[in-house]
Design a protein around this motif. Structure first.
Motif, PDB file in Angstrom:
ATOM      1  N   GLU A  42       0.560  15.312   3.393  1.00 59.94           N
ATOM      2  CA  GLU A  42      -0.266  14.842   2.283  1.00 59.94           C
ATOM      3  C   GLU A  42       0.292  15.337   0.940  1.00 59.94           C
ATOM      4  N   PHE A  43       0.581  14.401   0.042  1.00 57.89           N
ATOM      5  CA  PHE A  43       1.166  14.703  -1.270  1.00 57.89           C
ATOM      6  C   PHE A  43       2.445  15.533  -1.161  1.00 57.89           C
ATOM      7  N   ALA A  44       3.134  15.406  -0.025  1.00 60.99           N
ATOM      8  CA  ALA A  44       4.406  16.102   0.229  1.00 60.99           C
ATOM      9  C   ALA A  44       4.224  17.611   0.345  1.00 60.99           C
ATOM     10  N   MET A  45       2.984  18.043   0.604  1.00 57.32           N
ATOM     11  CA  MET A  45       2.711  19.478   0.701  1.00 57.32           C
ATOM     12  C   MET A  45       2.642  19.896   2.162  1.00 57.32           C
ATOM     13  N   GLY A  46       3.799  20.323   2.674  1.00 56.70           N
ATOM     14  CA  GLY A  46       3.834  20.766   4.058  1.00 56.70           C
ATOM     15  C   GLY A  46       5.261  20.776   4.558  1.00 56.70           C
ATOM     16  N   SER A  47       5.472  21.478   5.671  1.00 59.51           N
ATOM     17  CA  SER A  47       6.814  21.599   6.233  1.00 59.51           C
ATOM     18  C   SER A  47       6.838  21.129   7.680  1.00 59.51           C
ATOM     19  N   SER A  48       5.784  20.412   8.098  1.00 56.69           N
ATOM     20  CA  SER A  48       5.715  20.012   9.501  1.00 56.69           C
ATOM     21  C   SER A  48       5.196  18.594   9.685  1.00 56.69           C
ATOM     22  N   ASN A  49       4.804  17.946   8.601  1.00 56.24           N
ATOM     23  CA  ASN A  49       4.207  16.616   8.626  1.00 56.24           C
ATOM     24  C   ASN A  49       2.799  16.606   9.238  1.00 56.24           C
ATOM     25  N   GLU A  50       2.266  17.791   9.508  1.00 52.12           N
ATOM     26  CA  GLU A  50       0.947  17.837  10.145  1.00 52.12           C
ATOM     27  C   GLU A  50      -0.201  17.717   9.153  1.00 52.12           C
ATOM     28  N   ARG A 109      12.750   9.637 -11.303  1.00 54.61           N
ATOM     29  CA  ARG A 109      11.496   9.907 -10.598  1.00 54.61           C
ATOM     30  C   ARG A 109      10.414   8.904 -10.953  1.00 54.61           C
ATOM     31  N   PHE A 110      10.725   7.896 -11.768  1.00 55.20           N
ATOM     32  CA  PHE A 110       9.705   6.925 -12.154  1.00 55.20           C
ATOM     33  C   PHE A 110       9.181   6.215 -10.905  1.00 55.20           C
ATOM     34  N   GLY A 111       7.861   6.276 -10.719  1.00 55.21           N
ATOM     35  CA  GLY A 111       7.261   5.619  -9.553  1.00 55.21           C
ATOM     36  C   GLY A 111       7.217   6.509  -8.317  1.00 55.21           C
ATOM     37  N   LEU A 112       7.713   7.729  -8.446  1.00 61.81           N
ATOM     38  CA  LEU A 112       7.549   8.734  -7.386  1.00 61.81           C
ATOM     39  C   LEU A 112       6.238   9.458  -7.682  1.00 61.81           C
ATOM     40  N   ILE A 113       5.300   9.436  -6.764  1.00 55.54           N
ATOM     41  CA  ILE A 113       4.001  10.065  -7.000  1.00 55.54           C
ATOM     42  C   ILE A 113       4.222  11.573  -7.131  1.00 55.54           C
ATOM     43  N   ALA A 114       3.838  12.123  -8.290  1.00 54.89           N
ATOM     44  CA  ALA A 114       4.252  13.474  -8.666  1.00 54.89           C
ATOM     45  C   ALA A 114       3.575  14.547  -7.830  1.00 54.89           C
ATOM     46  N   ARG A 166       0.818  -1.211   0.000  1.00 53.16           N
ATOM     47  CA  ARG A 166       0.000   0.000   0.000  1.00 53.16           C
ATOM     48  C   ARG A 166       0.853   1.263   0.000  1.00 53.16           C
ATOM     49  N   THR A 167       0.525   2.211  -0.857  1.00 57.46           N
ATOM     50  CA  THR A 167       1.270   3.459  -0.992  1.00 57.46           C
ATOM     51  C   THR A 167       0.261   4.600  -0.961  1.00 57.46           C
ATOM     52  N   THR A 168       0.229   5.364   0.140  1.00 58.81           N
ATOM     53  CA  THR A 168      -0.873   6.306   0.365  1.00 58.81           C
ATOM     54  C   THR A 168      -0.557   7.749   0.026  1.00 58.81           C
ATOM     55  N   CYS A 169       0.725   8.114  -0.042  1.00 52.81           N
ATOM     56  CA  CYS A 169       1.130   9.509  -0.222  1.00 52.81           C
ATOM     57  C   CYS A 169       0.563  10.388   0.908  1.00 52.81           C
ATOM     58  N   GLY A 170       0.272   9.772   2.035  1.00 45.02           N
ATOM     59  CA  GLY A 170      -0.247  10.534   3.173  1.00 45.02           C
ATOM     60  C   GLY A 170      -1.641  11.078   2.965  1.00 45.02           C
ATOM     61  N   SER A 171      -2.396  10.495   2.010  1.00 45.04           N
ATOM     62  CA  SER A 171      -3.683  11.056   1.629  1.00 45.04           C
ATOM     63  C   SER A 171      -4.818  10.041   1.739  1.00 45.04           C
ATOM     64  N   ARG A 172      -5.988  10.547   2.092  1.00 48.56           N
ATOM     65  CA  ARG A 172      -7.173   9.705   2.086  1.00 48.56           C
ATOM     66  C   ARG A 172      -7.475   9.200   0.673  1.00 48.56           C
ATOM     67  N   ILE A 173      -7.145  10.022  -0.332  1.00 45.26           N
ATOM     68  CA  ILE A 173      -7.527   9.681  -1.696  1.00 45.26           C
ATOM     69  C   ILE A 173      -6.771   8.439  -2.190  1.00 45.26           C
ATOM     70  N   LEU A 174      -5.607   8.128  -1.576  1.00 43.02           N
ATOM     71  CA  LEU A 174      -4.857   6.916  -1.943  1.00 43.02           C
ATOM     72  C   LEU A 174      -4.802   5.924  -0.770  1.00 43.02           C
ATOM     73  N   GLU A 175      -5.762   6.029   0.137  1.00 41.39           N
ATOM     74  CA  GLU A 175      -5.731   5.212   1.352  1.00 41.39           C
ATOM     75  C   GLU A 175      -5.607   3.718   1.051  1.00 41.39           C
ATOM     76  N   ASN A 176      -6.231   3.262  -0.037  1.00 43.67           N
ATOM     77  CA  ASN A 176      -6.210   1.829  -0.347  1.00 43.67           C
ATOM     78  C   ASN A 176      -5.475   1.501  -1.639  1.00 43.67           C
ATOM     79  N   PHE A 177      -4.570   2.388  -2.054  1.00 47.88           N
ATOM     80  CA  PHE A 177      -3.876   2.184  -3.327  1.00 47.88           C
ATOM     81  C   PHE A 177      -2.708   1.206  -3.158  1.00 47.88           C
ATOM     82  N   VAL A 178      -2.726   0.136  -3.942  1.00 44.30           N
ATOM     83  CA  VAL A 178      -1.640  -0.842  -3.932  1.00 44.30           C
ATOM     84  C   VAL A 178      -0.990  -0.836  -5.310  1.00 44.30           C
ATOM     85  N   PRO A 179       0.196  -0.242  -5.439  1.00 48.87           N
ATOM     86  CA  PRO A 179       0.798  -0.083  -6.767  1.00 48.87           C
ATOM     87  C   PRO A 179       1.082  -1.435  -7.430  1.00 48.87           C
TER      88      PRO A 179
END
Lengths: 96, 488
Positions: free
Chosen positions: B127-135, B201-206, B89-102
């Motif tokens: 979420e989607f690497a957008m943030g500077s605090s992991n919050e 960057r192949f396989g890095l969620i953009a 499972r690879t979520t990118c810290g997001s609900r939208i990919l909560e159940n994504f299995v690449p």
């Protein structure tokens, strides 16, 4: 004010996002705050400066047009919220 | 008392594994016991993968027994949850990919597997690497191991905290505007962002395709060189990856900075820089000078515009990249949509969190008819000027030395309601992404409250070897990287 609540609603529609009325108001205030702080960009003289779309200059990367292994239809559909007969299934598009 | 295996670096553990003094299975079990002991407080992992790791560790032991082991064979690594892992499972810290299995591995994951590394799990991130605090992480905030009431930085906060808390031997992160270096700085570990195009960057969620790079987060500089050597190189699956020989970076680790010219940009020592951070960084510069480096004042005059440029370009690229989350092919779909458009809008509105929505809105606005020239185009032009500043500076110096972050770790919740103040956490790391340059953060001291402070060393394009060389010299004559959080 750079951006009105009407603009924000328009941009939301373009981005396929929905906001409640109070969320729209908060978003309008936040976007205005952010855009105001970016005003100083307008003071930079960029006459004749080429825009950078990448940090490192790369030209087109070509490769031979050969068939390579790729995902099976089953693997490609495995994460679909809804699939049927080898296709992604979505709500009706054409109204009858 | 012998040191616990989980506390070792890659090179220390690898020496024991290759000599068959310890097994990969033993090393893994040590790390797992550490995760079980402390992750309830740190929350670095979203998805631990212990069963998978155990099968990898057994395979690594067989490989070492055959005499076929390398520097990463049997080494437990943590992977930021933005990198696709086949069957995991690879979520990118997001609900939208909560159940994504690449259905496939990122190129870097394939390279680490080929090297025999062991994956302890997928680490938390904004979420989607957008943030500077992991919050902004959908699955909950990560706590800084040095002070559990503080943020670990972001967006690779889970990876940096896992390395600092010895919940892995090393980790992979990604860096779009500082997301490797800033959390490395706040957690007191080493983080390296390679030159744009150095690592596939192949396989890095953009997030923002012209800025994203994958890189190592490690306990010391030598480990960063080892991991970078494994993951770099050209990849035909990433059209922006550079066709250039990727060297063995460990050969760059020389203990002598004689004659190296270090540029000190005055624009990075400004009002708002925490005095303790300034003191630690100036002392680091003095030490490098005493070791034989030449100190050169340089100027990067467009630095003050970098945050504005970044927060127009990155959201513009992000709003395009994130258009793919439509509830059709993978990811979250809302329940019982009336029609297709409703499905798109509801799925995205329920699946994305507030910061991601804010950036999609900002980017869509900056690209929309009537505003494109004033925002996106203007930002792209100023980006050229920022790149030119660096090229000009590198005519008189080999490397540029600065603070990584303007202050040590801040309190959880402190900046969450003020996006602008959060964006300024990346003020010293963003310019290198805009210019594509390599940069490292390594520990250079502690605040009076015991929080780590990071030193940033920036190199010219593809000058990772010089960056590592200088970082190694500094590290080897200072004690900071050996200090560990008490996790009390």
């Amino acid at each position: 004010m750079k951006i009105t609540i009407k603009d924000v609603a328009h941009v939301a529609a373009l981005a396929r996002l929905q906001f409640k009325e109070d969320e729209l108001e908060a978003m309008t205030a936040q976007l205005n705050g952010i855009l105001d702080s970016f005003d100083k960009l307008q003071t930079v003289d960029t006459t004749g400066v080429e825009p950078s779309t990448h940090a490192v200059d790369v030209s087109n990367a070509f490769r031979d047009d050969r068939v390579r292994p790729s995902l099976t239809p089953e693997a490609a559909l495995a994460n679909a919220p809804e699939a049927e007969e080898g296709c992604f299934k979505v709500p009706r598009i054409i109204e009858v | 008392m012998a040191r616990e295996l989980y506390s070792l670096t890659i090179h220390e553990l690898s020496a024991l594994l290759l000599a068959r003094t310890v097994s990969a299975v033993e090393a893994l079990e040590s790390v797992i016991s550490r995760i079980e002991a402390v992750d309830g407080r740190v929350h670095a992992y979203i998805s631990p993968t212990f069963d998978f790791a155990r099968s990898q560790a057994q395979a690594a032991d067989q490989r070492i027994a055959r005499g076929d082991g390398g520097p990463l064979t049997g080494v437990p690594l943590a992977i930021k949850d933005i990198l696709c892992t086949e069957g995991i499972r690879t979520t990118c810290g997001s609900r939208i990919l909560e159940n994504f299995v690449p259905p496939y591995d990122a190129t870097v994951i394939g390279k680490l597997k080929a090297g025999g590394a062991v994956f302890t799990g997928k680490t938390s991130m904004d979420e989607f690497a957008m943030g500077s605090s992991n919050e902004t992480a959908y699955f909950g905030a990560v706590h800084n191991p040095w002070d559990l009431d503080r943020v670990p930085g972001g967006s690779s906060g889970g990876s940096a905290a896992a390395v600092a808390a010895d919940e892995c031997i090393a980790a992979l992160g990604t860096d779009t505007g500082g997301s490797i270096r800033q959390p490395a700085s706040l957690c007191g570990v080493v983080g390296l962002k390679p030159t744009y195009g150095r690592v596939s960057r192949f396989g890095l969620i953009a997030f923002a395709s012209s800025l994203d790079q994958i890189g190592p987060i490690t306990k010391d500089v030598e480990d960063a060189a080892i991991l970078l050597s494994c993951i770099s190189g050209h990849d035909s699956k990433d059209s922006t990856s550079i066709k250039r020989h990727a060297p063995d970076y460990t050969r760059a680790l020389k203990k002598d900075v004689n004659g190296l010219r270090l540029g000190i940009p005055k624009e990075y020592f400004i009002e708002g820089l925490d005095p303790q951070v300034e003191k630690a960084v100036r002392e680091a510069i003095d030490l490098l000078k005493a070791q034989g480096a030449e100190i050169v004042p340089v100027s990067l005059p467009h630095t003050e515009y970098a945050v504005a440029v970044y927060y127009l370009i990155a959201p513009a690229e992000a709003c395009s990249n994130l258009a793919r989350y439509d509830g059709v092919k993978y990811g979250y779909r809302c329940s019982q949509p009336g029609n297709l458009r409703e499905m798109y809008e509801q799925s995205r509105s329920e699946g994305f969190g507030p910061e991601v929505k804010r950036r999609i809105m900002l980017g869509t606005y900056a690209l929309s008819a009537g505003y494109y020239d004033a925002y996106y185009k203007k930002a792209s032009q100023v980006r050229t000027l920022i790149r030119r500043d660096f090229m000009e500076a590198f005519k008189t110096c080999d490397l540029i030395v600065t603070p990584t972050a303007p202050a040590p770790a801040f309190k959880l919740g402190e900046k969450l309601s003020d996006p602008l103040s959060m964006y300024l956490s990346d003020i010293f790391t963003i310019p290198t992404n805009l210019a594509g340059l390599p940069g490292i953060s390594l520990p250079c001291g502690f605040s009076e409250g015991g929080l780590p402070i990071g030193l940033q060393i920036i190199g010219n394009l593809f000058a990772e070897e010089q960056v590592l060389h200088c970082a190694y010299c500094y590290e080897q004559s200072t004690p900071w990287h050996r200090r560990k959080p008490s996790l009390a």
